[in-house]
Design a protein around this motif. Structure first.
Motif, PDB file in Angstrom:
ATOM      1  N   PHE A 463       0.846  -1.195   0.000  1.00 36.78           N
ATOM      2  CA  PHE A 463       0.000   0.000   0.000  1.00 36.78           C
ATOM      3  C   PHE A 463       0.881   1.245   0.000  1.00 36.78           C
ATOM      4  O   PHE A 463       1.877   1.306   0.713  1.00 36.78           O
ATOM      5  N   ILE A 464       0.459   2.226  -0.763  1.00 38.76           N
ATOM      6  CA  ILE A 464       1.173   3.490  -0.789  1.00 38.76           C
ATOM      7  C   ILE A 464       0.217   4.607  -0.382  1.00 38.76           C
ATOM      8  O   ILE A 464      -0.841   4.784  -1.001  1.00 38.76           O
ATOM      9  N   LEU A 465       0.585   5.314   0.669  1.00 34.41           N
ATOM     10  CA  LEU A 465      -0.243   6.430   1.132  1.00 34.41           C
ATOM     11  C   LEU A 465       0.322   7.705   0.530  1.00 34.41           C
ATOM     12  O   LEU A 465       1.448   8.090   0.842  1.00 34.41           O
ATOM     13  N   ALA A 466      -0.465   8.309  -0.351  1.00 33.91           N
ATOM     14  CA  ALA A 466       0.052   9.478  -1.050  1.00 33.91           C
ATOM     15  C   ALA A 466      -1.051  10.508  -1.254  1.00 33.91           C
ATOM     16  O   ALA A 466      -2.234  10.172  -1.275  1.00 33.91           O
ATOM     17  N   HIS A 467      -0.626  11.713  -1.415  1.00 35.87           N
ATOM     18  CA  HIS A 467      -1.583  12.782  -1.687  1.00 35.87           C
ATOM     19  C   HIS A 467      -1.994  12.759  -3.153  1.00 35.87           C
ATOM     20  O   HIS A 467      -1.193  12.460  -4.032  1.00 35.87           O
ATOM     21  N   TRP A 468      -3.267  13.092  -3.353  1.00 36.15           N
ATOM     22  CA  TRP A 468      -3.859  13.026  -4.699  1.00 36.15           C
ATOM     23  C   TRP A 468      -4.803  14.207  -4.839  1.00 36.15           C
ATOM     24  O   TRP A 468      -5.511  14.561  -3.892  1.00 36.15           O
ATOM     25  N   ASP A 469      -4.792  14.793  -6.030  1.00 33.88           N
ATOM     26  CA  ASP A 469      -5.556  16.037  -6.205  1.00 33.88           C
ATOM     27  C   ASP A 469      -7.061  15.833  -6.353  1.00 33.88           C
ATOM     28  O   ASP A 469      -7.818  16.782  -6.525  1.00 33.88           O
ATOM     29  N   GLY A 470      -7.507  14.565  -6.306  1.00 39.49           N
ATOM     30  CA  GLY A 470      -8.952  14.319  -6.323  1.00 39.49           C
ATOM     31  C   GLY A 470      -9.559  14.178  -7.708  1.00 39.49           C
ATOM     32  O   GLY A 470     -10.768  13.968  -7.833  1.00 39.49           O
ATOM     33  N   THR A 471      -8.740  14.254  -8.771  1.00 40.52           N
ATOM     34  CA  THR A 471      -9.320  14.175 -10.109  1.00 40.52           C
ATOM     35  C   THR A 471      -9.112  12.797 -10.739  1.00 40.52           C
ATOM     36  O   THR A 471      -8.098  12.136 -10.522  1.00 40.52           O
ATOM     37  N   SER A 472     -10.092  12.383 -11.536  1.00 43.22           N
ATOM     38  CA  SER A 472      -9.985  11.118 -12.246  1.00 43.22           C
ATOM     39  C   SER A 472      -8.840  11.144 -13.258  1.00 43.22           C
ATOM     40  O   SER A 472      -8.212  10.118 -13.533  1.00 43.22           O
ATOM     41  N   GLY A 498      -2.239  18.306   1.800  1.00 46.54           N
ATOM     42  CA  GLY A 498      -0.895  18.294   1.226  1.00 46.54           C
ATOM     43  C   GLY A 498      -0.979  18.601  -0.253  1.00 46.54           C
ATOM     44  O   GLY A 498      -1.964  19.187  -0.708  1.00 46.54           O
ATOM     45  N   THR A 499       0.052  18.167  -0.995  1.00 46.44           N
ATOM     46  CA  THR A 499       0.017  18.394  -2.429  1.00 46.44           C
ATOM     47  C   THR A 499       0.159  17.072  -3.161  1.00 46.44           C
ATOM     48  O   THR A 499       0.916  16.189  -2.749  1.00 46.44           O
ATOM     49  N   CYS A 500      -0.566  16.950  -4.259  1.00 46.69           N
ATOM     50  CA  CYS A 500      -0.633  15.722  -5.041  1.00 46.69           C
ATOM     51  C   CYS A 500       0.759  15.317  -5.519  1.00 46.69           C
ATOM     52  O   CYS A 500       1.501  16.137  -6.064  1.00 46.69           O
TER      53      CYS A 500
END
Length: 517
Positions: A463-472, A498-500
């Motif tokens: 599993f990788i926990l990362a920031h994502w900007d929410g867009t498909s 945070g930032t994507c």
RNA sequence: CGAGGCGUAGCGCAGGCCGGUUAGCGCACCUGCUUUGGGAGCAGGGGGCCGCAGGUUCGAAUCCUGCCGCCUCGACCA
């Protein structure tokens, strides 16, 4: 990958023969390190869980595999009943027109539907065998259900008139068909077994609460029964169920570092109520559309079970789930010994069964003890007891743990069923903790695209926990670049912004990426 | 749906290039004896439309053509 091998002795010596010879690695399975997917397929076959059938993409679930599935069914079914659900059964066939009433739904399933077009065969006039009778064409084709929302909601229309009819809490145990191009035993087959719950509610809040409740039931079941730690959360738009407003899921991490979706629960909003015109009169006698949920787990859980706990010696079934928790193997030379030993085994078995345990005495005379040891080890029975003439004299029994591959000699004079019960509980806990520890060491928080790529390219990605900007769009680009998808957006009480990692745009919280099954 | 590989006993395979008695091996199965505390040993035995169809040939598991099925990897996928 590192995996421990071979039996060791456990516990302090308590008997003159407390050092049974350790066993070398069994030679019946390809190791996980060697070839993970061969290992998986061989476990399925050699533990007699299932085999390929004559029908492409479909498998035969064998008695031992089915016994495990039946345990899952029984435990889940009790949990459903305890929360007010009832079982019912809806048809296998769905009129084609039903499927297309909800636009997203049909789009999601259209590419993998089996379709019934005719209802009769006849003798082939040109030779032997039979052909489809062209005269017997169905006026409206029938779809073999890939899921039952449409047939169920067309039925609910007749069942629901008033708020007094709500909530309607129904589950069905059924088979479904999704015409998969590429199949894998239990993980993805053309036909599979599952349960699908379909509930109707008067308010949005109630439906959301139901979807969440069922997700929690799945999580509890996974963790307490299957000893599989799971992440709970919401699916991204791309991974959402076709026709749902929101999909909740539990995700587990397999030993090869790939994620497996182990159960889903959907908040369907009023989409199906509108598509099938299911309205109810509220207390003010105003008509409203009904709010819906659906939720399901399938025989895919068998795959999760295998890939979470099993080792290079075979399957390991957690005690709470195991159809056979304790197997007792008699050891003897002469007929006279056999009678006494087997009798004692049954005596021990009766006491354990009296204590509520699921026990089997393997007194099959056509197989040798060593063969049985390997066999039950492959099948993952949590505890194995072996009793021979020497034990009979000393009033002892040998106890072997499947999870740790350790064994010791136990005194039969004491309340041994208590000891066995304690060991089973310990095994259950140990399996869960081991899986949890594995997940922890294979979960990575990353803050840059370089770290992300490095983590996903590891032998066991995890599993990788990362920031994502929410867009498909970003999710799709990440998938193209790395094959990783968002498995779940975890429920967070205090989301950390945070930032994507990909786009550098603002992110509300970390999400879970992984390669998946 | 693309690329590769494979179809020979219940399972796993050899044989095939280079056509030629009765198609072999391991496991499994059956019988007997000895065995039985980590998949026992010996002896004997049974089991084959060599994926299907056509062709070449005096003769095909083997060469040629077509078809079917399965597996792996991609693509696709709740």
């Amino acid at each position: 990958m590192f995996f421990a091998q071979g039996w060791r002795n456990f516990g302090p010596p308590n008997c003159e023969r407390n050092n049974p010879p350790p066993m070398a690695k069994n030679k019946f399975l390809t190791s996980r390190a060697e070839n993970y997917s061969d290992w998986y397929n061989e476990i399925v076959k050699k533990a007699e869980l299932a085999e390929n059938s004559e029908v492409r993409g479909c498998m035969v679930i064998k008695p031992y595999g089915y016994a495990i599935w039946e345990r899952m069914q029984r435990i889940l079914d009790d949990m459903f009943k305890a929360t007010g659900h009832q079982n019912a059964y809806f048809p296998l066939f769905i009129p084609k027109s039903f499927l297309s009433k909800e636009a997203d739904h049909v789009e999601g399933f259209a590419k993998e539907c089996a379709v019934v077009t005719h209802y009769r065969l006849k003798n082939d006039p040109n030779g032997k065998g039979v052909i489809v009778d062209p005269e017997a064409k169905l006026e409206e084709e029938l779809i073999v259900r890939p899921t039952s929302e449409t047939i169920i909601w067309s039925t609910y229309r007749n069942w629901i008139q008033s708020y007094r009819d709500l909530p309607l809490l129904i589950n069905q145990w059924a088979n479904v068909v999704r015409w998969e191009l590429r199949t894998r035993m239990f993980l993805r087959t053309a036909e599979f077994l599952w349960q699908e719950g379909h509930t109707a509610h008067a308010t949005e809040a109630e439906a959301v609460a139901e979807a969440e409740q069922m997700l929690n039931i799945y999580a509890t079941f996974a963790e307490q029964t299957l000893a599989i730690p799971v992440l709970r959360g919401v699916k991204s738009e791309r991974e959402r169920f076709a026709g749902a407003l929101n999909t909740y899921a539990i995700e587990a991490l397999m030993q090869d570092g790939k994620a497996l979706q182990a159960g889903t629960s959907h908040f369907l909003g009023q989409n199906f109520a509108k598509a099938f015109d299911v309205k109810f009169a509220n207390k003010d006698n105003q008509e409203e559309y009904v709010w819906a949920t659906s939720w399901g787990v399938s025989t895919r859980l068998m795959g999760a079970l295998i890939m979470t706990h099993s080792d290079d010696n075979g399957l390991i079934v957690p005690p709470v789930l195991a159809p056979i928790q304790v197997v007792i193997i008699p050891i003897y030379r002469k007929e006279e010994e056999k009678v006494r030993v087997v009798e004692k085994c049954h005596e021990v078995s009766a006491i354990l069964q009296g204590a509520g345990l699921r026990v089997k005495v393997d007194d099959d005379d056509t197989k040798k003890p060593g063969w049985k040891f390997s066999e039950w080890e492959l099948k993952g029975v949590p505890l194995r007891l072996a009793l021979g003439p020497r034990d009979l004299e000393n009033h002892k029994i040998e106890v072997a743990r499947r999870d740790t591959l350790t064994k010791e000699v136990m005194d039969l004079g004491v309340d041994f069923s208590k000891v066995i019960k304690g060991l089973l509980e310990e095994i259950q806990t140990t399996l869960y903790q081991k899986a949890q520890a594995f997940r922890e060491t294979h979960t990575h928080r990353v803050d840059s695209w370089e770290e992300f790529q490095a983590a996903i390219d590891a032998d066991i990605p995890g599993f990788i926990l990362a920031h994502w900007d929410g867009t498909s769009e970003t999710e799709e680009k990440i998938q193209e670049a790395t094959k990783a998808t968002i498995r779940v957006i975890p429920f967070e009480e205090n989301p950390e912004p945070g930032t994507c990692v990909f786009s550098g745009k603002p992110s509300r919280q970390r999400v879970v990426f992984a390669k998946s099954y």
